[in-house]
Design a protein around this motif. Structure first.
Motif, PDB file in Angstrom:
ATOM      1  N   PHE A   1      24.677  28.497  14.052  1.00 31.43           N
ATOM      2  CA  PHE A   1      24.613  27.088  14.468  1.00 31.43           C
ATOM      3  C   PHE A   1      24.077  26.201  13.346  1.00 31.43           C
ATOM      4  N   SER A   2      23.069  26.688  12.626  1.00 27.00           N
ATOM      5  CA  SER A   2      22.478  25.863  11.568  1.00 27.00           C
ATOM      6  C   SER A   2      23.487  25.598  10.443  1.00 27.00           C
ATOM      7  N   MET A   3      24.416  26.541  10.226  1.00 29.06           N
ATOM      8  CA  MET A   3      25.447  26.329   9.204  1.00 29.06           C
ATOM      9  C   MET A   3      26.474  25.326   9.701  1.00 29.06           C
ATOM     10  N   GLU A   4      26.762  25.401  10.984  1.00 28.92           N
ATOM     11  CA  GLU A   4      27.719  24.456  11.565  1.00 28.92           C
ATOM     12  C   GLU A   4      27.214  23.028  11.368  1.00 28.92           C
ATOM     13  N   ILE A   5      25.906  22.851  11.565  1.00 29.94           N
ATOM     14  CA  ILE A   5      25.296  21.528  11.389  1.00 29.94           C
ATOM     15  C   ILE A   5      25.521  21.030   9.969  1.00 29.94           C
ATOM     16  N   LYS A   6      25.421  21.983   9.015  1.00 29.09           N
ATOM     17  CA  LYS A   6      25.573  21.575   7.612  1.00 29.09           C
ATOM     18  C   LYS A   6      27.040  21.467   7.219  1.00 29.09           C
ATOM     19  N   GLY A   7      27.940  21.784   8.158  1.00 26.94           N
ATOM     20  CA  GLY A   7      29.360  21.582   7.882  1.00 26.94           C
ATOM     21  C   GLY A   7      30.063  22.753   7.223  1.00 26.94           C
ATOM     22  N   ALA A   8      29.495  23.953   7.355  1.00 27.29           N
ATOM     23  CA  ALA A   8      30.148  25.122   6.762  1.00 27.29           C
ATOM     24  C   ALA A   8      31.434  25.440   7.520  1.00 27.29           C
ATOM     25  N   SER A   9      32.384  26.020   6.828  1.00 21.97           N
ATOM     26  CA  SER A   9      33.671  26.326   7.470  1.00 21.97           C
ATOM     27  C   SER A   9      33.500  27.524   8.408  1.00 21.97           C
ATOM     28  N   ALA A  10      34.436  27.636   9.353  1.00 26.89           N
ATOM     29  CA  ALA A  10      34.359  28.723  10.328  1.00 26.89           C
ATOM     30  C   ALA A  10      34.406  30.073   9.630  1.00 26.89           C
ATOM     31  N   LYS A  11      35.167  30.142   8.534  1.00 30.70           N
ATOM     32  CA  LYS A  11      35.319  31.409   7.830  1.00 30.70           C
ATOM     33  C   LYS A  11      33.988  31.847   7.200  1.00 30.70           C
TER      34      LYS A  11
ATOM     35  N   ALA B   1      18.200  36.558  14.342  1.00 28.25           N
ATOM     36  CA  ALA B   1      19.265  36.314  13.371  1.00 28.25           C
ATOM     37  C   ALA B   1      19.589  34.825  13.284  1.00 28.25           C
ATOM     38  N   ARG B   2      19.606  34.155  14.435  1.00 29.05           N
ATOM     39  CA  ARG B   2      19.914  32.732  14.431  1.00 29.05           C
ATOM     40  C   ARG B   2      18.867  31.960  13.626  1.00 29.05           C
ATOM     41  N   ALA B   3      17.607  32.342  13.814  1.00 26.92           N
ATOM     42  CA  ALA B   3      16.547  31.655  13.078  1.00 26.92           C
ATOM     43  C   ALA B   3      16.635  31.969  11.587  1.00 26.92           C
ATOM     44  N   LEU B   4      16.946  33.231  11.248  1.00 25.35           N
ATOM     45  CA  LEU B   4      17.004  33.604   9.832  1.00 25.35           C
ATOM     46  C   LEU B   4      18.208  32.990   9.128  1.00 25.35           C
ATOM     47  N   CYS B   5      19.259  32.733   9.894  1.00 25.78           N
ATOM     48  CA  CYS B   5      20.477  32.181   9.306  1.00 25.78           C
ATOM     49  C   CYS B   5      20.203  30.817   8.676  1.00 25.78           C
ATOM     50  N   ALA B   6      19.250  30.094   9.228  1.00 24.75           N
ATOM     51  CA  ALA B   6      18.901  28.780   8.679  1.00 24.75           C
ATOM     52  C   ALA B   6      18.149  28.912   7.358  1.00 24.75           C
ATOM     53  N   GLU B   7      17.883  30.159   6.928  1.00 20.95           N
ATOM     54  CA  GLU B   7      17.124  30.454   5.722  1.00 20.95           C
ATOM     55  C   GLU B   7      15.836  29.646   5.627  1.00 20.95           C
ATOM     56  N   PRO B   8      14.994  29.784   6.640  1.00 19.77           N
ATOM     57  CA  PRO B   8      13.755  29.032   6.632  1.00 19.77           C
ATOM     58  C   PRO B   8      12.755  29.647   5.654  1.00 19.77           C
ATOM     59  N   ASP B   9      11.802  28.835   5.205  1.00 24.34           N
ATOM     60  CA  ASP B   9      10.702  29.385   4.402  1.00 24.34           C
ATOM     61  C   ASP B   9       9.654  30.003   5.310  1.00 24.34           C
ATOM     62  N   VAL B  10       9.590  29.477   6.513  1.00 23.49           N
ATOM     63  CA  VAL B  10       8.578  29.949   7.462  1.00 23.49           C
ATOM     64  C   VAL B  10       9.253  30.179   8.800  1.00 23.49           C
ATOM     65  N   LEU B  11       9.066  31.371   9.349  1.00 25.86           N
ATOM     66  CA  LEU B  11       9.620  31.653  10.674  1.00 25.86           C
ATOM     67  C   LEU B  11       8.481  31.604  11.686  1.00 25.86           C
ATOM     68  N   LEU B  12       8.684  30.813  12.741  1.00 22.04           N
ATOM     69  CA  LEU B  12       7.655  30.650  13.759  1.00 22.04           C
ATOM     70  C   LEU B  12       8.116  31.375  15.008  1.00 22.04           C
ATOM     71  N   LEU B  13       7.257  32.211  15.568  1.00 19.07           N
ATOM     72  CA  LEU B  13       7.656  32.991  16.745  1.00 19.07           C
ATOM     73  C   LEU B  13       6.667  32.750  17.874  1.00 19.07           C
ATOM     74  N   ASP B  14       7.179  32.229  18.982  1.00 16.87           N
ATOM     75  CA  ASP B  14       6.324  31.888  20.114  1.00 16.87           C
ATOM     76  C   ASP B  14       6.428  32.976  21.178  1.00 16.87           C
ATOM     77  N   GLU B  15       5.570  33.947  21.125  1.00 19.46           N
ATOM     78  CA  GLU B  15       5.559  35.071  22.072  1.00 19.46           C
ATOM     79  C   GLU B  15       6.958  35.580  22.399  1.00 19.46           C
ATOM     80  N   PRO B  16       7.737  35.913  21.389  1.00 16.82           N
ATOM     81  CA  PRO B  16       9.139  36.235  21.690  1.00 16.82           C
ATOM     82  C   PRO B  16       9.313  37.565  22.397  1.00 16.82           C
ATOM     83  N   LEU B  17       8.294  38.398  22.412  1.00  9.84           N
ATOM     84  CA  LEU B  17       8.471  39.719  23.022  1.00  9.84           C
ATOM     85  C   LEU B  17       7.981  39.778  24.461  1.00  9.84           C
TER      86      LEU B  17
END
Lengths: 370, 306
Positions: A101-111, A148-164
């Motif tokens: 989704f984060s790539m779609e926002i930046k306009g990356a192609s479907a491929k 994976a969705r969060a990592l796809c945005a290539e963040p410098d910092v990943l924030l996790l709110d009690e995900p487990l």
């Protein structure tokens, strides 16, 4: 692998009306660290996470990411990605669309997106599942898609709110290991919110223990567990037995505590409180269940505790003995199962000993409620 | 007995189940399907004086339908241009009213659904209370606002924005406003209902990943709200195409609504078969149009019921 981007909280205050959710938080999170905020629900840890992600402006103080002040920068412009407690996957998008989704926002192609999605799906060990809907996956798989969705945005910092927290016990333990592995592989800073001390201890490089908006202690897992800074930290992180009393005598880094029920006991003053405890002060002494050993009957002294056994249970790896404790709470002792024969002492007094290094003296304070 | 019926009776008991089933059947068959079939029957019969009904002249014919397309036999024009124009203008205007309502109501519904607090209840109440007032009174109120010497014209001329009063009624602006206003609740509440169940975290997740507000709505909120949007649009379209009071009161002298033609046939011309034929054409066209649009936007019939 880069050193990663650090996060600093400087004199951070967050208020909602009259309610202070976060009080003067000062935290330095090193780049590439797995850092956990550990505390009971309502202690303000999620509020801190929202301030870092940009959904909430601090009332006072600063949030710095990679040394840059984040004031006025919205969540969509920060180098952070947030994994929500309920994951918040988009139910109508396929897995691969969710991930990219984060790539779609930046306009990356479907491929391009498809290719990246496949790479990430391989990384989270879900190859070929890209065309499913999130509802067709199991809880643990959805969990990994959210990562994976969060990592796809290539963040410098990943924030996790009690995900487990929504997963069952086995899966939760498995995901701990997996999260830690992913973090070490991608090498970015993880900020993890949890109320589960097991999660915090097993995964984190450093832990901040929070209570009612205040950070009680920051340290690595061993420090927080073995050398708690406050009575709250001692009682919240792991199981602990508390003995209330007053300081009778201080010598160097040890204190003799006159306890209410168990006589005078000797303990090490926790590092954060050395030099701060005076004779006559209200004090609490903490000894972990596993720090006790059986002592000969009748032995007495400043590192022996005698009490009546109220209950016993066999847990497999340990024998648990419950004894009459201080302030209505039972005293719990866990003896490792080494194949020894074990006779019941139910209703009888029993004497235990401990190593003074394993008993921690702290100023009296609020305890964690279970 | 089919399984769903057996389950239905198992759950509700035979007595209660029969009662509920009976009422629903009475409602759909007795009050909707049979009268409509009777209208369909009417539409294929000639308009005869009572003594000749059932007589030799009472045979099925498509005259009434031919009339809508070709006009009276031996008329001056090849096609019934007047009625056909009213027909397609009504449909286009109803589409327009529906779209206008959607654009107006989607933000309101989103706001109501995603904002917490007591003031939301007051907003909703302020939307609902005007509907306690009779539809005709509401239409006349709009006439007072939009009339030549109405509130709006007085204000606009008084402020010097217009030199002379603007004829909102002749230009159909009053009509569109009236139709739009008449059905906003039917647009707002289905959309509100769906968006209310949208997890706020999804909006925040999209925002966190860098999405702009337009993108969030396009990719996350609107797809989710689609069932509500389709159900709102269907109702508003059907009802505005079939509205009578608002066009009667707010329509300009030159603009007829197709329902007014139907009304004239039934009431002024006492030509029930002709009126029934017009009504059937309107109904069937509207249903086909709705089905076509639903197909275009990939909406299932089941979604409408959400």
């Amino acid at each position: 692998m880069s050193a990663g981007v650090g996060v600093d909280l400087e004199k951070l205050w967050i208020r909602f009306g009259d309610f202070v959710a976060v009080r003067d938080a000062n935290v330095k999170i090193n780049g590439g660290d797995f850092f956990s905020f550990l505390g009971p629900s309502g202690c303000g840890k999620t509020t801190i996470l929202r301030a870092v992600s940009g959904f909430l402006e601090p009332s006072d103080g600063r949030v710095l990411i990679g040394g840059n002040d984040m004031k006025g920068i919205g969540p969509n412009k920060r180098p952070t990605a947030l994994i929500f407690q309920n994951l918040a996957l988009f139910p109508l998008m396929k897995v691969w669309e969710n991930i990219t989704f984060s790539m779609e926002i930046k306009g990356a192609s479907a491929k391009e997106r498809r290719k990246r999605a496949d790479e990430l799906l391989d990384m989270i060990a879900l190859p070929g599942q890209g065309d499913k809907l999130p509802s067709e996956l199991s809880g643990g798989q959805r969990q990994r898609v959210a990562i994976a969705r969060a990592l796809c945005a290539e963040p410098d910092v990943l924030l996790l709110d009690e995900p487990l927290s929504a997963l069952d016990l086995k899966l939760r333990q498995h995901m701990r290991t997996e999260l830690r592995e992913i973090q070490q592989r991608v090498g970015i800073t993880f900020i993890y919110i949890t109320h589960d001390q097991g999660e915090a201890l097993t995964m984190s490089d450093n832990i901040a223990v929070m209570r009612a908006g205040v950070i009680d202690q920051i340290g690595d897992g061993k420090t927080v567990y073995n050398d708690p800074a406050t009575a709250f930290a001692a009682s919240f992180v792991g199981e602990n037995n508390v003995f209330r009393g007053k300081v009778k005598q201080v010598s160097g880094d040890t204190a003799l505590i006159a306890t209410n029920r168990s006589g005078e006991l000797l303990a090490r003053i926790s590092t954060a409180n050395q030099g701060k405890m005076q004779p006559g002060d209200d004090a609490m002494l903490f000894i972990r269940p596993e720090a006790f050993a059986l002592a000969p009957a009748g032995a007495s002294g400043d590192h022996f505790v005698t009490a009546t056994v109220t209950n016993e249970e066999f847990e497999g790896n340990v024998f648990n003995i419950f004894m009459e404790g201080d302030g209505g709470k039972e005293l719990k002792v866990s003896l490792p199962n080494l194949g020894q024969s074990f006779e019941s002492h139910k209703g009888q007094p029993m004497t235990l000993q401990y190593d003074v290094q394993n008993a921690v003296a702290l100023p009296a304070g609020e305890l964690a409620t279970e | 007995m089919p399984r769903f019926l057996r389950e239905f009776f198992n759950r509700n008991g035979v007595g209660m189940g029969s009662l509920m089933l009976g009422l629903v059947l009475f409602w759909t068959v007795g009050l909707i399907i049979l009268p409509q079939l009777s209208m369909l029957d009417f539409s294929f019969r000639p308009n005869l004086p009572p003594p000749e009904i059932g007589g030799p002249k009472d045979v099925y014919t498509v005259e009434n339908y031919k009339y809508l397309i070709f006009g009276p036999e031996g008329g001056s024009q090849d096609y019934n241009a007047v009625d056909l124009r009213v027909f397609y203008r009504t449909l286009i205007a109803a589409v327009f009213v529906t779209l206008f309502n959607l654009v107006l109501c989607y933000p309101i519904a989103y706001y109501l659904a995603q904002t917490k607090g007591n003031h939301i209840r007051i907003f909703a109440l302020m939307l609902i209370i005007p509907y306690w007032i009779n539809e005709i009174l509401r239409a006349f109120a709009l006439r007072i606002i939009f009339g030549e010497t109405g509130v709006l014209n007085n204000a606009l001329v008084g402020l010097g924005i217009f030199d002379t009063p603007f004829d909102f009624i002749r230009n159909d602006i009053a009509l569109y406003a009236g139709l739009g206003y008449a059905y906003i609740l039917l647009m707002i509440f289905p959309i509100y209902n769906v968006i209310e169940s949208l997890d706020r975290n999804q909006i925040e997740a999209a925002r966190d990943m860098g999405a702009s507000w337009t993108k969030i709505h396009r990719r996350v909120v609107i797809p989710y709200a689609k069932p509500g949007i389709s159900s709102g649009c269907t109702m508003v379209f059907m009802l505005s195409a079939g509205a009578l009071a608002a066009p009667q009161i707010l329509g300009g002298p030159s603009s007829l609504w197709f329902t007014q033609l139907i009304y004239q046939q039934f009431n002024d011309n006492s030509d029930w078969p002709q009126g029934a034929a017009y009504a059937v054409v309107l109904l069937v066209t509207c249903i086909l149009l709705v089905l076509a649009v639903m197909r275009l936007f990939k909406v299932n019939m089941g979604d409408i019921g959400k």
